[in-house]
Write a protein that holds these residues in place. Structure first.
Motif, PDB file in Angstrom:
ATOM      1  N   LEU A   1     -16.354  -2.144 -35.280  1.00 55.84           N
ATOM      2  CA  LEU A   1     -17.400  -1.125 -35.224  1.00 55.84           C
ATOM      3  C   LEU A   1     -16.748   0.250 -35.175  1.00 55.84           C
TER       4      LEU A   1
ATOM      5  N   LEU B   1     -28.878  -1.604 -34.379  1.00 46.89           N
ATOM      6  CA  LEU B   1     -27.566  -1.156 -33.907  1.00 46.89           C
ATOM      7  C   LEU B   1     -27.096   0.070 -34.686  1.00 46.89           C
ATOM      8  N   GLU B   2     -27.197   0.009 -36.007  1.00 49.13           N
ATOM      9  CA  GLU B   2     -26.734   1.146 -36.799  1.00 49.13           C
ATOM     10  C   GLU B   2     -27.637   2.362 -36.618  1.00 49.13           C
TER      11      GLU B   2
ATOM     12  N   VAL C   1     -23.759   4.014 -34.776  1.00 49.45           N
ATOM     13  CA  VAL C   1     -22.565   3.172 -34.859  1.00 49.45           C
ATOM     14  C   VAL C   1     -22.591   2.437 -36.197  1.00 49.45           C
ATOM     15  N   ALA C   2     -21.437   2.392 -36.877  1.00 47.53           N
ATOM     16  CA  ALA C   2     -21.337   1.708 -38.164  1.00 47.53           C
ATOM     17  C   ALA C   2     -20.639   0.367 -37.978  1.00 47.53           C
ATOM     18  N   ILE C   3     -21.263  -0.677 -38.475  1.00 48.34           N
ATOM     19  CA  ILE C   3     -20.627  -1.992 -38.466  1.00 48.34           C
ATOM     20  C   ILE C   3     -19.718  -2.051 -39.685  1.00 48.34           C
ATOM     21  N   LYS C   4     -18.432  -2.205 -39.448  1.00 45.43           N
ATOM     22  CA  LYS C   4     -17.485  -2.311 -40.551  1.00 45.43           C
ATOM     23  C   LYS C   4     -17.249  -3.765 -40.937  1.00 45.43           C
TER      24      LYS C   4
ATOM     25  N   ILE D   1     -29.185  -5.569 -37.227  1.00 48.11           N
ATOM     26  CA  ILE D   1     -28.162  -4.652 -37.764  1.00 48.11           C
ATOM     27  C   ILE D   1     -28.738  -3.247 -37.871  1.00 48.11           C
ATOM     28  N   GLU D   2     -29.962  -3.145 -38.371  1.00 54.22           N
ATOM     29  CA  GLU D   2     -30.618  -1.843 -38.505  1.00 54.22           C
ATOM     30  C   GLU D   2     -30.756  -1.151 -37.151  1.00 54.22           C
TER      31      GLU D   2
ATOM     32  N   THR E   1     -28.223   3.603 -33.877  1.00 57.62           N
ATOM     33  CA  THR E   1     -27.586   4.373 -32.807  1.00 57.62           C
ATOM     34  C   THR E   1     -26.494   5.286 -33.355  1.00 57.62           C
TER      35      THR E   1
ATOM     36  N   TYR F   1     -30.959  -8.816 -40.271  1.00 59.64           N
ATOM     37  CA  TYR F   1     -30.887  -7.463 -40.824  1.00 59.64           C
ATOM     38  C   TYR F   1     -31.607  -6.448 -39.945  1.00 59.64           C
TER      39      TYR F   1
ATOM     40  N   TRP G   1     -13.521   8.522 -37.316  1.00 54.62           N
ATOM     41  CA  TRP G   1     -14.185   7.376 -36.681  1.00 54.62           C
ATOM     42  C   TRP G   1     -13.436   6.998 -35.407  1.00 54.62           C
TER      43      TRP G   1
END
Length: 133
Positions: free
Chosen positions: A87, A72-73, A77-80, A69-70, A75, A66, A99
């Protein structure tokens, strides 16, 4: 941090984003292995000590996942979908929020979709006009 991307800035960020995403996938796979190991301990009727140690190892791995993930997000960018490798990069197309989307295995950002559309609504960038910052 909130960032709006253009196709150019998204593609410039993509190598680092891909590296970060690969790390997330590896951490997720580690969590899955630990879950299986924990289940095997439960199924074998093993003692509490072995169970608790494995459970703590799993908890630490989930926390690490997690956190990745935090980061990366963070930045923008949303992880779908981790499983499907999807992404999305927030952008604007004229006055519309959209998007820019990337799927694992693609070399660059080539598609976009509306905020309320998913992967099936992807449209090629080159046929839709300029996406502005």
């Amino acid at each position: 941090m909130f960032t709006l991307y253009t196709p150019q800035t998204a593609n410039k960020a993509l190598p680092e984003v891909k590296r970060m995403f690969a790390d997330i996938v590896a951490k997720k796979n580690r969590v899955l292995v630990l879950q299986q190991e924990l289940q095997a301990i439960v199924d074998s009727g093993s003692d509490f000590e072995r169970f608790i140690k494995k459970k703590q190892e799993l908890n630490a791995a989930v926390t690490t996942l997690y956190k990745a993930i935090e980061i990366l997000e963070g930045t923008g960018v949303a992880i779908k979908s981790v499983d499907e490798g999807l992404l999305d990069f927030p952008a604007k197309r004229f006055d519309e929020e959209v998007w820019l989307c990337w799927k694992a295995g693609e070399d660059e950002i080539k598609f976009w979709h509306g905020k309320d559309e998913g992967f099936m609504g992807r449209k090629p960038l080159e046929t839709t006009g300029v996406i502005e910052p």
